[in-house]
Write a protein that holds these residues in place. Structure first.
Motif, mmCIF file in Angstrom:
data_model
loop_
_atom_site.group_PDB
_atom_site.id
_atom_site.type_symbol
_atom_site.label_atom_id
_atom_site.label_comp_id
_atom_site.label_asym_id
_atom_site.label_seq_id
_atom_site.Cartn_x
_atom_site.Cartn_y
_atom_site.Cartn_z
ATOM 1 N N PRO A 113 23.372 -46.491 21.855
ATOM 2 C CA PRO A 113 23.550 -47.780 22.553
ATOM 3 C C PRO A 113 24.530 -48.670 21.803
ATOM 4 O O PRO A 113 24.535 -48.703 20.570
ATOM 5 C CB PRO A 113 22.137 -48.375 22.556
ATOM 6 N N ILE A 114 25.346 -49.406 22.526
ATOM 7 C CA ILE A 114 26.399 -50.210 21.914
ATOM 8 C C ILE A 114 25.824 -51.255 20.953
ATOM 9 O O ILE A 114 26.406 -51.543 19.909
ATOM 10 C CB ILE A 114 27.271 -50.891 23.002
ATOM 11 N N GLU A 115 24.651 -51.805 21.300
ATOM 12 C CA GLU A 115 24.077 -52.826 20.419
ATOM 13 C C GLU A 115 23.617 -52.227 19.096
ATOM 14 O O GLU A 115 23.640 -52.901 18.051
ATOM 15 C CB GLU A 115 22.919 -53.572 21.109
ATOM 16 N N GLU A 116 23.214 -50.969 19.105
ATOM 17 C CA GLU A 116 22.811 -50.319 17.857
ATOM 18 C C GLU A 116 24.036 -49.972 17.004
ATOM 19 O O GLU A 116 24.005 -50.086 15.779
ATOM 20 C CB GLU A 116 21.986 -49.066 18.158
ATOM 21 N N ILE A 117 25.120 -49.549 17.650
ATOM 22 C CA ILE A 117 26.360 -49.297 16.918
ATOM 23 C C ILE A 117 26.867 -50.605 16.315
ATOM 24 O O ILE A 117 27.304 -50.651 15.162
ATOM 25 C CB ILE A 117 27.433 -48.690 17.844
ATOM 26 N N GLN A 118 26.805 -51.669 17.093
ATOM 27 C CA GLN A 118 27.239 -52.986 16.628
ATOM 28 C C GLN A 118 26.496 -53.390 15.371
ATOM 29 O O GLN A 118 27.090 -53.864 14.392
ATOM 30 C CB GLN A 118 27.010 -54.022 17.734
ATOM 31 N N SER A 119 25.181 -53.207 15.363
ATOM 32 C CA SER A 119 24.365 -53.564 14.206
ATOM 33 C C SER A 119 24.711 -52.698 12.999
ATOM 34 O O SER A 119 24.847 -53.198 11.878
ATOM 35 C CB SER A 119 22.880 -53.412 14.547
ATOM 36 N N SER A 120 24.889 -51.403 13.231
ATOM 37 C CA SER A 120 25.208 -50.484 12.131
ATOM 38 C C SER A 120 26.554 -50.811 11.502
ATOM 39 O O SER A 120 26.739 -50.673 10.284
ATOM 40 C CB SER A 120 25.211 -49.042 12.636
ATOM 41 N N ALA A 121 27.507 -51.261 12.324
ATOM 42 C CA ALA A 121 28.846 -51.561 11.827
ATOM 43 C C ALA A 121 28.955 -52.964 11.240
ATOM 44 O O ALA A 121 29.971 -53.296 10.628
ATOM 45 C CB ALA A 121 29.859 -51.390 12.953
ATOM 46 N N GLY A 122 27.934 -53.806 11.442
ATOM 47 C CA GLY A 122 27.988 -55.167 10.924
ATOM 48 C C GLY A 122 28.881 -56.086 11.732
ATOM 49 O O GLY A 122 29.417 -57.062 11.213
ATOM 50 N N HIS A 123 29.053 -55.775 13.028
ATOM 51 C CA HIS A 123 29.844 -56.637 13.901
ATOM 52 C C HIS A 123 28.966 -57.756 14.464
ATOM 53 O O HIS A 123 27.784 -57.540 14.745
ATOM 54 C CB HIS A 123 30.432 -55.836 15.072
ATOM 55 N N GLN B 76 29.888 -59.290 17.336
ATOM 56 C CA GLN B 76 30.060 -59.243 18.783
ATOM 57 C C GLN B 76 30.255 -57.798 19.245
ATOM 58 O O GLN B 76 30.965 -57.019 18.593
ATOM 59 C CB GLN B 76 31.269 -60.079 19.212
ATOM 60 N N ALA B 77 29.661 -57.469 20.375
ATOM 61 C CA ALA B 77 29.802 -56.115 20.922
ATOM 62 C C ALA B 77 31.238 -55.828 21.330
ATOM 63 O O ALA B 77 31.691 -54.677 21.279
ATOM 64 C CB ALA B 77 28.869 -55.935 22.115
ATOM 65 N N SER B 78 31.980 -56.873 21.719
ATOM 66 C CA SER B 78 33.376 -56.674 22.119
ATOM 67 C C SER B 78 34.211 -56.140 20.956
ATOM 68 O O SER B 78 35.143 -55.355 21.163
ATOM 69 C CB SER B 78 33.971 -57.990 22.630
ATOM 70 N N THR B 79 33.876 -56.568 19.739
ATOM 71 C CA THR B 79 34.577 -56.051 18.556
ATOM 72 C C THR B 79 34.283 -54.577 18.382
ATOM 73 O O THR B 79 35.177 -53.766 18.106
ATOM 74 C CB THR B 79 34.147 -56.821 17.302
ATOM 75 N N THR B 80 33.031 -54.199 18.550
ATOM 76 C CA THR B 80 32.640 -52.792 18.414
ATOM 77 C C THR B 80 33.376 -51.930 19.432
ATOM 78 O O THR B 80 33.858 -50.838 19.103
ATOM 79 C CB THR B 80 31.116 -52.644 18.620
#
Length: 417
Positions: A370-380, A382-386
């Motif tokens: 899920p995009i929100e989990e990738i976002q959290s893992s990457a330390g972003h 905003q999801a748009s950045t991810t």
């Protein structure tokens, strides 16, 4: 222990109070505020000067910069506390005010960000610093953009990124000027806010798993365990290069928490062995957003592959140490040495170490995370950045196609009943 290098301005017969050359060949120049005045609260304490002390053509510029900064410091010390400087209505005057006004966002940026902006501002000042703000209009900005993007050599690619950075900084300058109620800045802010400039194509490059798997043994065979370890950490944890290997930032005086100081710089922000817990979980507050990245290294086989090669008695201090110098990598050295190994491993030159983050995020997207989990893992934040880091994946589109096919099959079964 700090290594000191000094090359007094008197050697070059310069009238440049506060000039502090750094590096073996004085390749970096700084202006430093007088210690007693800085202690009293004066800022900036240290200013990078982007000139060449070995170039006689730059000597007058060095003198002018140091004399101006010295005069502002002394005026502050005498009680003027930075009285509003004279503003002559030129692009040059706006640039200088943008760089020195206490209310400017320029002074809130990190030192390396200011360095990058200063180099662009030097280009702006040299190209059209003498132009009056009153005479500028949309045709001027369009013409400057077109000129800035021209190839460096005939037949080469257009330098669109360069042009975009210049326009972006001009926007920031007039936005600041409008807030400071400087003449004509509000009008120019309105013009630039309505103009659109073509940006560069979004990068589709990424460092993929097969690249990393080829790189690690090549680096180990070359005796560069640090490069193998750093690359594995970047790819497996999604961390930025700077958050893994750290950086050297200007340092003058005062307390600091890392006893690694060299040529007026201190090492900060990189991973330490103490960041790895006994349970093999690593936590890191990222430098760009401040978000905390957490990774379980037990689930990172590429990291474990390299980690086993590090003797326990060497697991102290910074994680990534340059084998040639015995200390964390100097600026650009990591990428330069990385490229040598990458070529021997068959990795194309256009794929760089900086693309490890895009490769890691793209792999996660391909795995239907899920995009929100990738976002959290990457330390972003905003999801748009991810999403900008997701490059050429097929996982989700394949999943959508499979769902559509299942839907068609169900509809067909219903129609046949």
């Amino acid at each position: 222990m700090e290594e000191k290098t000094s090359m007094p301005s008197s050697k070059f017969h310069l009238n440049a109070p506060g000039l502090k050359p750094r590096g073996k060949n004085a390749e970096r120049l700084y202006w430093a505020a007088r210690a007693d005045i800085a202690k009293a609260g004066y800022t900036p304490r240290l200013v990078r000067l982007h000139y060449d002390i070995h170039d006689p053509a730059d000597h007058r510029l060095i003198e002018a910069a140091c004399q101006r900064l010295d005069a502002e410091m002394k005026a502050w010390a005498s009680g003027h506390k930075r009285s509003v400087p004279f503003f002559d209505g030129t692009v040059l005057a706006l640039s200088r005010r943008y760089q020195t006004d206490p209310a400017s966002p320029f002074l809130e940026h990190k030192w390396n960000w200011r360095d990058r902006e200063t180099r662009i501002l030097k280009t702006i000042e040299g190209a059209f610093g003498a132009r009056s703000l009153a005479s500028l209009g949309n045709t001027d900005f369009k013409r400057w953009y077109e000129a800035a993007k021209q190839p460096k050599k005939p037949g080469a690619k257009e330098r669109i990124d360069r042009a975009v950075k210049i326009i972006k900084l001009l926007r920031q300058m007039v936005t600041f000027g409008a807030a400071a109620e400087l003449p004509h800045c509000e009008r120019l802010h309105g013009i630039l806010s309505k103009m659109r400039f073509k940006g560069g194509a979004r990068s589709r490059l990424k460092l993929e798993r097969h690249h990393v798997e080829a790189f690690i043994p090549a680096a180990i065979d070359a005796g560069r365990l640090s490069l193998a370890f750093g690359t594995a950490l970047q790819f497996e944890t999604m961390m930025r290069q700077k958050d893994v290997i750290g950086e050297w930032e200007p340092f003058t005086s005062g307390a600091h928490d890392v006893e690694l100081v060299l040529n007026g710089n201190r090492w900060v922000n990189g991973l330490m062995w103490t960041d790895i817990s006994p349970s093999m979980v690593i936590k890191k507050d990222t430098t760009k957003t401040g978000a905390t990245v957490v990774a379980d290294l037990k689930l990172c086989p590429l990291v474990l592959q390299v980690l086993r090669l590090v003797p326990p008695d060497r697991r102290v201090g910074p994680l990534i140490i340059d084998e040639n110098s015995g200390r964390p990598y100097a600026e650009d050295a990591y990428a330069r040495e990385w490229r040598l190994i990458a070529r021997s491993a068959g990795i194309p030159d256009e794929v760089k170490n900086m693309h490890a983050r895009a490769g890691a995020i793209s792999e996660a997207d391909d795995a239907l995370a899920p995009i929100e989990e990738i976002q959290s893992s990457a330390g972003h934040t905003q999801a748009s950045t991810t999403r900008r880091y997701i490059r050429g994946t097929i996982g989700k589109s394949r999943h959508v196609a499979e769902l559509r096919q299942l839907h068609r099959d169900r509809k067909q079964d219903e129609n046949e009943k």
